[in-house]
Structure formats: structure tokens, C-alpha cells
Design an enzyme around this catalytic site. Structure first.
Site, PDB file in Angstrom:
ATOM      1  N   ASN A   3       0.846  -1.189   0.000  1.00 31.53           N
ATOM      2  CA  ASN A   3       0.000   0.000   0.000  1.00 31.53           C
ATOM      3  C   ASN A   3       0.896   1.259   0.000  1.00 31.53           C
ATOM      4  O   ASN A   3       1.534   1.583   0.995  1.00 31.53           O
ATOM      5  CB  ASN A   3      -0.891  -0.064   1.256  1.00 31.53           C
ATOM      6  CG  ASN A   3      -1.829   1.109   1.356  1.00 31.53           C
ATOM      7  OD1 ASN A   3      -1.488   2.223   0.985  1.00 31.53           O
ATOM      8  ND2 ASN A   3      -3.012   0.845   1.891  1.00 31.53           N
ATOM      9  N   ASP A  30      -0.911  -4.541  10.773  1.00 32.49           N
ATOM     10  CA  ASP A  30      -2.153  -5.253  10.492  1.00 32.49           C
ATOM     11  C   ASP A  30      -3.258  -4.542  11.254  1.00 32.49           C
ATOM     12  O   ASP A  30      -3.060  -4.121  12.394  1.00 32.49           O
ATOM     13  CB  ASP A  30      -2.062  -6.717  10.921  1.00 32.49           C
ATOM     14  CG  ASP A  30      -3.194  -7.522  10.290  1.00 32.49           C
ATOM     15  OD1 ASP A  30      -3.411  -7.404   9.065  1.00 32.49           O
ATOM     16  OD2 ASP A  30      -3.874  -8.271  11.003  1.00 32.49           O
ATOM     17  N   SER A  31      -4.392  -4.388  10.594  1.00 32.51           N
ATOM     18  CA  SER A  31      -5.462  -3.637  11.244  1.00 32.51           C
ATOM     19  C   SER A  31      -6.818  -4.212  10.906  1.00 32.51           C
ATOM     20  O   SER A  31      -6.941  -5.052  10.011  1.00 32.51           O
ATOM     21  CB  SER A  31      -5.395  -2.164  10.813  1.00 32.51           C
ATOM     22  OG  SER A  31      -5.539  -2.059   9.421  1.00 32.51           O
ATOM     23  N   GLY A  54     -12.601   0.880   3.190  1.00 30.81           N
ATOM     24  CA  GLY A  54     -13.067  -0.096   4.167  1.00 30.81           C
ATOM     25  C   GLY A  54     -14.400   0.269   4.808  1.00 30.81           C
ATOM     26  O   GLY A  54     -15.378   0.589   4.142  1.00 30.81           O
ATOM     27  N   TYR A  55     -14.438   0.235   6.125  1.00 35.42           N
ATOM     28  CA  TYR A  55     -15.666   0.459   6.888  1.00 35.42           C
ATOM     29  C   TYR A  55     -15.843   1.935   7.280  1.00 35.42           C
ATOM     30  O   TYR A  55     -16.722   2.256   8.091  1.00 35.42           O
ATOM     31  CB  TYR A  55     -15.648  -0.418   8.151  1.00 35.42           C
ATOM     32  CG  TYR A  55     -15.547  -1.902   7.851  1.00 35.42           C
ATOM     33  CD1 TYR A  55     -16.701  -2.669   7.679  1.00 35.42           C
ATOM     34  CD2 TYR A  55     -14.316  -2.531   7.717  1.00 35.42           C
ATOM     35  CE1 TYR A  55     -16.622  -4.030   7.394  1.00 35.42           C
ATOM     36  CE2 TYR A  55     -14.220  -3.884   7.423  1.00 35.42           C
ATOM     37  CZ  TYR A  55     -15.374  -4.626   7.262  1.00 35.42           C
ATOM     38  OH  TYR A  55     -15.283  -5.965   6.971  1.00 35.42           O
ATOM     39  N   ARG A 100      -4.502   3.853  13.017  1.00 38.05           N
ATOM     40  CA  ARG A 100      -3.225   3.786  12.299  1.00 38.05           C
ATOM     41  C   ARG A 100      -2.382   5.016  12.565  1.00 38.05           C
ATOM     42  O   ARG A 100      -1.179   4.912  12.806  1.00 38.05           O
ATOM     43  CB  ARG A 100      -3.462   3.606  10.804  1.00 38.05           C
ATOM     44  CG  ARG A 100      -2.171   3.367  10.015  1.00 38.05           C
ATOM     45  CD  ARG A 100      -2.413   2.974   8.573  1.00 38.05           C
ATOM     46  NE  ARG A 100      -3.181   1.755   8.464  1.00 38.05           N
ATOM     47  CZ  ARG A 100      -4.488   1.686   8.172  1.00 38.05           C
ATOM     48  NH1 ARG A 100      -5.160   2.781   7.936  1.00 38.05           N
ATOM     49  NH2 ARG A 100      -5.102   0.535   8.111  1.00 38.05           N
TER      50      ARG A 100
END
Ligand code: IMP
Length: 203
Positions: free
Chosen positions: A9, A72-73, A156-157, A184
């Protein structure tokens, strides 16, 4: 000192480069997977954010013999016993995408009232060193899952995750505000500070 960031990313790479520049000037150089020639696919099959972050960091560290950072998330929803958690990206199955994941989340929470829709984003950052040492940081951002999407952000959300302090979903926030309150943003800052005060020799 060269450190590899084990992610594909580019946005995350720019963010970490910017932050590390603030702390370390040009003493630390963040390299990409492409720059070290890593083409492998690391399966994220651990059952914790920490496990996945360590797996990515240690795999890349072993590949190139340099310190490697990975993150990681995901989203943890209390009423769903912590789901989607480490499965956040693949929550709706093999053909998962952000829209399908949100649809599934809202369906699962269909009969859950607002006061029980508490949730948090979690981000774990791990740096693995060639001598076997590691440095870890985990931060979270608290919020609530609302009943329908709000905002233009398309990650994402974000459109259903309400930050109650600002009264905005993550998708309604500008990048600067999101970075201030997000899991993050907080984890990257905490990690850079921990790295700066650790006894890693960056000269
Ligand atoms: P990753 O750790 O960047 O791979 O993120 C895993 C998944 O968690 C993403 O695909 C998103 O579904 C979700 N996620 C993680 N961070 C965020 C965020 O800041 N906003 C919205 N969704 C997120």
C-alpha cells in the site's frame, strides 16, 4: 539505516516515510518491497493482529536481512464478539469488497440498537530485526457502527464508523483529522516514538 516496510500500500509507505523523516531526518531510509525485490505473497492467517503483523515483518526481514516493519489492522465490533477482526478485509467471503463487507456488517447488526453498536479499529505495528529482536505497538480508535453509510471516503468500513468526539464518520473526516484520531495514525506515531527511544543503533 535501511528499513523495509512490508506492505503493497503506497499510501502507508508515504505516511511512514513522512513521520520517520520528522523523527530521524535522513538517518532512516524506508524501502519498499519492490525496492528489495520481494515478490512473495504472505498469507495473513494468524488469529491476532499482532500475529499477522509479526508474520509479515519477520518473513520480509528473513528474506532481505534488513529490519522490516509491517502493520495489520481491522474492525472489532463488540456485539459480534469481536468480528470481523482479523477477517475485516475478507469478511463477506471470497469475492469480498468494501461494499459487500459493509452490507454484511449492517445485516449482522440489523437488530442491535445504537447503544450496543460499540466498536473500535485496531492497528498493530511490528518491526522485526535480523538478530531476532522485535518492537511492537498497538493502538485503537473507539467508535460506533451507525445504520447507514455517511460520507465520501471510500476506504473499508469508514462510512459506517462514527467517531463520537467529532460527530463524524471516518468517511466524513478530512485526512488530517482522521490521521489524528485513527488507530493507524496513533500507532504509527507511537511506533516512531518507541523506535526513537529504543536502543536501536540507527547510525
Ligand atoms: P489492512 O491491515 O490495511 O490490510 O486492513 C484490513 C482491513 O481492515 C481493511 O481492508 C479494511 O476493511 C479494514 N480497515 C483497516 N483500517 C481501516 C480504516 O482506517 N478504515 C476503514 N477500514 C479499515
Amino acid at each position: 539505516m535501511d528499513i523495509v516496510f512490508a506492505t503493497n500500500n503506497n499510501h502507508k509507505v508515504s505516511e511512514l516515510r513522512e513521520l520517520f523523516r520528522g523523527y530521524f531526518g535522513d538517518k532512516v531510509n524506508i524501502l519498499t518491497l519492490k525496492e528489495v525485490g520481494f515478490k512473495g505473497d504472505i498469507i495473513e492467517d494468524a488469529d491476532t493482529f499482532e500475529g499477522n503483523a509479526y508474520k509479515k515483518a519477520s518473513t520480509v526481514c528473513a528474506f532481505c536481512g534488513l529490519p522490516a516493519i509491517a502493520d495489520d489492522s481491522g474492525l472489532v465490533v463488540d456485539a459480534l464478539g469481536g468480528a470481523p477482526g482479523v477477517m475485516s478485509a475478507r469478511y463477506s467471503g471470497a469475492d469480498a469488497d468494501d461494499i459487500r463487507n459493509i452490507q454484511k456488517l449492517l445485516k449482522e447488526l440489523e437488530n442491535v440498537p445504537l447503544e450496543k453498536r460499540t466498536a473500535r479499529f485496531v492497528c498493530h505495528i511490528c518491526c522485526a530485526f535480523p538478530d531476532g529482536k522485535r518492537l511492537d505497538c498497538e493502538e485503537c480508535s473507539e467508535g460506533r457502527i451507525i445504520f447507514e453509510c455517511r460520507g465520501d471516503g471510500d476506504f473499508g468500513y469508514d462510512p459506517v464508523f462514527l467517531n463520537e468526539e467529532y460527530g463524524q464518520t471516518f468517511a466524513e473526516m478530512d485526512m488530517e483529522t482522521k490521521n489524528k484520531v485513527s488507530h493507524r495514525g496513533k500507532a504509527v506515531k507511537a511506533f516512531a516514538a518507541a523506535f526513537a527511544s529504543s536502543n536501536v543503533d540507527i547510525m
